[in-house]
Structures are given as structure tokens and as C-alpha cells.
Design a protein around this motif. Sequence first.
Motif, short mmCIF file in Angstrom:
data_model
loop_
_atom_site.label_atom_id
_atom_site.label_comp_id
_atom_site.label_asym_id
_atom_site.label_seq_id
_atom_site.Cartn_x
_atom_site.Cartn_y
_atom_site.Cartn_z
N ARG A 158 14.62 36.42 61.76
CA ARG A 158 14.66 36.79 60.35
C ARG A 158 14.94 38.29 60.20
O ARG A 158 15.74 38.71 59.36
CB ARG A 158 13.33 36.43 59.70
CG ARG A 158 13.28 36.68 58.19
CD ARG A 158 12.06 36.02 57.58
NE ARG A 158 10.84 36.65 58.01
CZ ARG A 158 10.25 37.64 57.35
NH1 ARG A 158 10.80 38.10 56.24
NH2 ARG A 158 9.12 38.16 57.79
N GLY B 44 18.63 39.17 60.83
CA GLY B 44 19.48 38.86 59.68
C GLY B 44 19.33 39.88 58.57
O GLY B 44 20.33 40.30 57.95
N ASP C 45 18.48 35.05 55.61
CA ASP C 45 17.78 34.25 56.62
C ASP C 45 16.27 34.19 56.37
O ASP C 45 15.46 34.29 57.28
CB ASP C 45 18.07 34.80 58.02
CG ASP C 45 17.74 33.78 59.11
OD1 ASP C 45 17.71 32.58 58.80
OD2 ASP C 45 17.48 34.20 60.25
N VAL D 259 19.20 25.50 55.62
CA VAL D 259 18.97 26.23 56.87
C VAL D 259 17.63 25.84 57.50
O VAL D 259 17.48 25.83 58.72
CB VAL D 259 19.02 27.76 56.61
CG1 VAL D 259 18.68 28.53 57.88
CG2 VAL D 259 20.40 28.16 56.12
#
Length: 728
Positions: A453, A456, A546, A582
Motif C-alpha cells: 500500500r 502505491g 491501492d 482489487v
Amino acid sequence: MNMEDLFKKIRWQLFIFIISTALIAVSRHLSPSTWIDGEPNYLSWLPLSIIISVLLLCGRVAVIPLAVATVTVYLWVFSAESPWLVLLFIGCILIPVIVVCGVLRKVVGRRWRHDIMGRNGAVLICALGFATPCLIKALMYFLGMFVSFPDNLSPYFGMTSYLFNVIDVQSLIISALVFSPLAYYSLRILLSPSFRRAVWLVQIKPYFSPAGRAKTVSWFVALCLLMWVFCSPITSELFSAYMLPLLFFIFTVGVRSPGANLIAILWAFSAFILLQCNRNFVHSINYGPVLAFTLSIFIAFTVCLYYIIRSYNRGARLQRVWQSHALTDPMTWLPNLRALDVHMKSHPGGILCCIRLNNLEFLGRHYGFLMRAHCKSLLGQTLSVHLRPDERVFQFIGCEVLLYLREGNHEKRLHQMVSSLNDRRVPWKEQQLTIEYMASWGKIMPVAGELNRLLGQLSYLAEQANALEPVIGLDTQPESVMSVTSGQVELFQKIKQALDSGQLLLVAQPIVGRSGERYDEILSRLMVDGQIMMPDTFLPIITQCDLSVYFDMQVMVKLLNYLSSPAAGGDKRRFSVNLMPVTLMQNGVAQRIIRLFADSQVDACRIVIEVTEEQAFSTAEHTARNIQLLRQAGFMIAIDDFGTGYSNYERLKRLDADIIKIDGCFIRNITNSTEDVIIVQSICALAKYRGLDVVAEFVETAEQRELLFNLGVDYLQGFLVGKPELLA
């Protein structure tokens, strides 16, 4: 050679002479001996191991001081004998050793003394362990045929029995083969602080770490116990050479426990204790043959042990090379993301920076892929001079590299690095290329899944940096970012802070059936700056940065907290929850959700998981597996926005779900569109045949309600049946 170098060489040779004199005298006194055919004989003549180890350690510079030291010691030992005979005796020892060492240097090269348990091990074993002792004994035997030596020296020159000569050769081989590594490593540890530290870090410390401490201590206990049994005063055949295989087994196993090179030292030490203290080898009438056989066993096992050590060292070296390659990008030769993960485990905390080469993509299209790799590799070299010992540069995808910094003054240092980089030019095939560098940074949190995370987020922020503010901090307050970044960056900062501070709100919109039965769809809102932010504003940012898994898990946890609270004690409603695309693509997401419900003791049958058509018909391994696991756990599966994407009648025939939600684009104008009526009617007919419930979205008029129920729709959702209400 100037005077300073000359004095330094003299001081070094004087030091070699002093230490050699002391060690040769002490080792001669400590050499284990016995009586063969009425003559004293050594079981291992230790001065030979001292001579070999000093030559291995110091090289040819030690030849003269070592020869003088040997002459000094033995002229004093045999002071009553003729000096010329003593010199002949010393010559028979030193000449073969020096000649063999010279041949080794000629054949193997200047590094013949290095890595004695590694690549050069086999050559050194043959040359110094076997050839040298045999040459010494052959030269003594040859001189004994022409020169008359006194009684205390004549047995070593062949003037005795065949068995005495055999054991004499074996004693020289054992000294050179078994005890030379002990003397060599002991001297090197004593004289070299760097080698001493390396031995501690590589050979000792890893085997006493919490993971391997029990195994290492158990091995040492077993060795000490067995050595105590061998050296006990009890005279018994049981404690004689018959138990040697057990000792050999312990040392063979120990190659992996205390470490390969350390085993060679421990074996030499153990062999010395056995030869010096164990009297059970004498426990036989045929003492001489038994002793010769036992010494042969010692020699044979030592060769086998050294071969095992060499193989283990080679395997360990190859493993280190493979691990290094696995942690290195083959094009840029920078550590990769796997290396970053390993580094973060050994150095927790810290700051992760993303440095973006802004125009590298454009330049790469013109100059080629190798230019991109060259720029990144050169960037790593340039940054390395600014880094502290535990800071690293890592390869990242596209036009970016990662930088791991220790916390403290990191933002100022990163600004200086980026400013310095922007002032430099990158040489490429006689050209000077201008690269624009931008950067972002964020603090690493010790949370599972946080790294992906964070990467991103940093990549996104690095793209948003500009010439006015080339460095953006992920943890910077929105007020300081607002004036120098785009509105999207500001929005991302606010969304992230709202999620981190628990400002997620859940609202429930009813979905009502024709008979009044209902369940509610959970919708999300964010409280940002005292105002409610709608999903159409924050969901695109969450997807782009993300944050999908993080967001969906927060929704699940908040819903479970409500269902487990006293306020929901009488609430028996079912709820449907959307999962972002996702999220379902991540391995293990279904298990996390199932575990959350199990821990909260909430029945999974109360929850409907809404997925998109793309997810429902996906052939991706993790997505299909997650949906299957959720359905098996008791969750119902609803296909959201059905009819707008991948759906067709062939797919609908094999659809594995419980509910179909017809997208609002077929509902808004259904009272005025015959095509929409036919589409909805056909979907409902096939859904009924498959046993699926049908939900119509965006129902806003009574006319739409009546028509949809007549077409076969089971549930309605929209402002007509109920607006979203805050979940208590």
C-alpha cells in the motif's frame, strides 16, 4: 626500499622469529609420544604444524626467521650433540617444507596460502599433509644410510624397526594434516582483529542465535561427554578405538552445527586430547599394529572431514551467490523489492522514499532500454555516497527507485539529494542527458500488507511532484501540501487521514421485496473536515492509491462492531457489502473476512457479498478462489450492476451466485422503453430458472415498481423504497 620500510620488515621478521621460537619450543614439549619397540616415538610431532602454519600465515618472508628459530630451539635441545648433526636434522625438516611451499606458489599462484579449507584445500592437503611428511621421512632415511647419528636421533633416520618408521611417518602426517589448521587459525585469530571479528560474526555468533542455540549447545554437550568417557581413567576395550566411529559421527554432524571451519579447529583439539590423554589405545597385546591402525583411522577421517568441510563451504558460498542474485535486479544491479523486504525486517521502522526519474520514459523510447537501466544504476551509485551504513537504494518498477533512510532529518536530506541530482547530467554514449528527479517519502508502519500500500501511495505522490516542490511527504499536514500540490494530492491526503483516524461512516439503504421482506445494502461515507464526502469522490482515489483492501477491511470491521454491539441486539436484518475488484484479487482476503466473522461470532448467512460482473466471471485464480471460499463459508453472493459489462446468456447459464442486481441504466426509463422491458423480462426469466433472486436498482416511481414486479423482479432498491440512513 626506504629506511622506514626496511625497519618495518625487520620488526616483522623479528616478531616472527620470537613467536616461532616460543611456539616450536612449547609444541615440542606438548607433542604426544609413546614407546615403540623400546624406543620413544611421537604420535604427532607438533613443531611441524607450527612451521607449516607460520609459512601459511606469513609467506616467504617467514622463511629466514623460521629457520633461525628452529635452529635456535634444537641446538638448545640437543646441546650435547654435534651442531652439524643437529643442523642436518633441522634441514631434513625445513627443506621439504620450504620446497613444497615454493612449488605450491609456482603452481597455484600468489594466493596459494588463502582459503585453506576452500578452493585450495585439496591441493594443500595433498602437498602439505602427505607429500611433505613423506619427503621429510625419505630424506631422513637417505641421510641415515650415510651419516651416523647419536642414539637419541638415529631412530628417526631409519635405524630401527619397520613399525617404528611407519608410526613415525604417521606422526608427521597427523601433525601436518590435523594440527596445522589449529595452529594456523589460532595464530590468525590472535594477530588479526578483523579476522577475529569475522570468525565471531560468521563462524560462532550465527550458531548461538536463538534459532540454532539449542542445537549447538546439544552438540557441544555430546562432544564433551564423549571426550570425558574417552579420557576417563577406566581401562577398557569399550573406551578404546572401538568407540572412535561415534566420535567421527559427532564431528560429521557438527559440520552444520558449530560451523565448517570451526569444526576443523575442534577436531584438532579433540584429537590432541585423545592422543595425549587416552591410554586405552594401549589396551592390546599387539600394541604397535593397533596404534598404527588407529592413527591411520585418524588420518583417513581427517581427510574425509576436510572434504566434507570443503563441500559445505562451497555449497554455502553458492547459496550466498544465489541469494544475492535473487535479491538483485539483473539489469540495474540494484537490490530488488525482495531485498527491501529483507532489509526492513532487519532494520524495522525508518523512512521509505520513492525517487522518480520524470522524463526517463520519454528518453528511453529514443535511447533504448539499456539507457534506462544505466540511469538507474548510476543513480544508485550517486546516492550511495550520501547514505549511512544501514541505508540502501532499491530497484522499483518503471521510472522509479526506492530509498530506505533512517528516521531523523530525513526530509532535509532527501531535499538535498534531489537538488544535487537535478544539478547533474547523466553521461550516455558521449552525450549528457538531463534527467528530472522528483521524490516522495513516507514512514514505514509495522503492519502486515502495509508495504504494498505504501509503495502505491509513494509512486502516486512522486508523479504529482513538480519543479516548485520536488519532494512530497506522505505524512505532511494537508495545509503544507495544499499550496504546492494539485487538488488531487490534497484530496488523497484528506482521505488517508480520514481513514487512519476512523472517520468512516456506514449508511444502510433498504432493499425491499414484493411481500415487504427486506435487507439493507451497506454504503460508505467519509467525514472530512466536518463534512460528509460521498463515494463517487473518494472511491476513485482509494482505488488508484491501492487502498482498496484497507478500505474494505475497515468497512467489514465497522459493520461487525455494529452487529456485535448492544445497539444491534434486536436487529436481525441481513446486510449486503460491496467488495472492490482489487480486494478480491488479493490472495488470502477470503480467509481474513471469514476469520473476522468467526472472531466476532456473527453468522455469515446474514451477509451478502456484492461483486461486479467482472469479478463474478473472472478466471483469475485468486478472485475465483476468494468468491468460492466466501460462498462455502455461508456468505451469499450478489452480482452488482448486472447487464453492463461481461454478462451474456451463456455466462448467465453457469453463473455461481445467489442474487442478480440489474443495473440502473435498464431501470430509469423502463416505463418508456420497450427494449429495457424485454431485457429485464428475459433476465428475470432465466434467473428464475436458475433459482436466483433479482434486484432492480434506482427505482424512483410507483409506476416503475408495479412494472418491475410484474416482470418478475423480486426486490427493489431506490429512493422510492428508502433512502440511505446512518447505521447506529
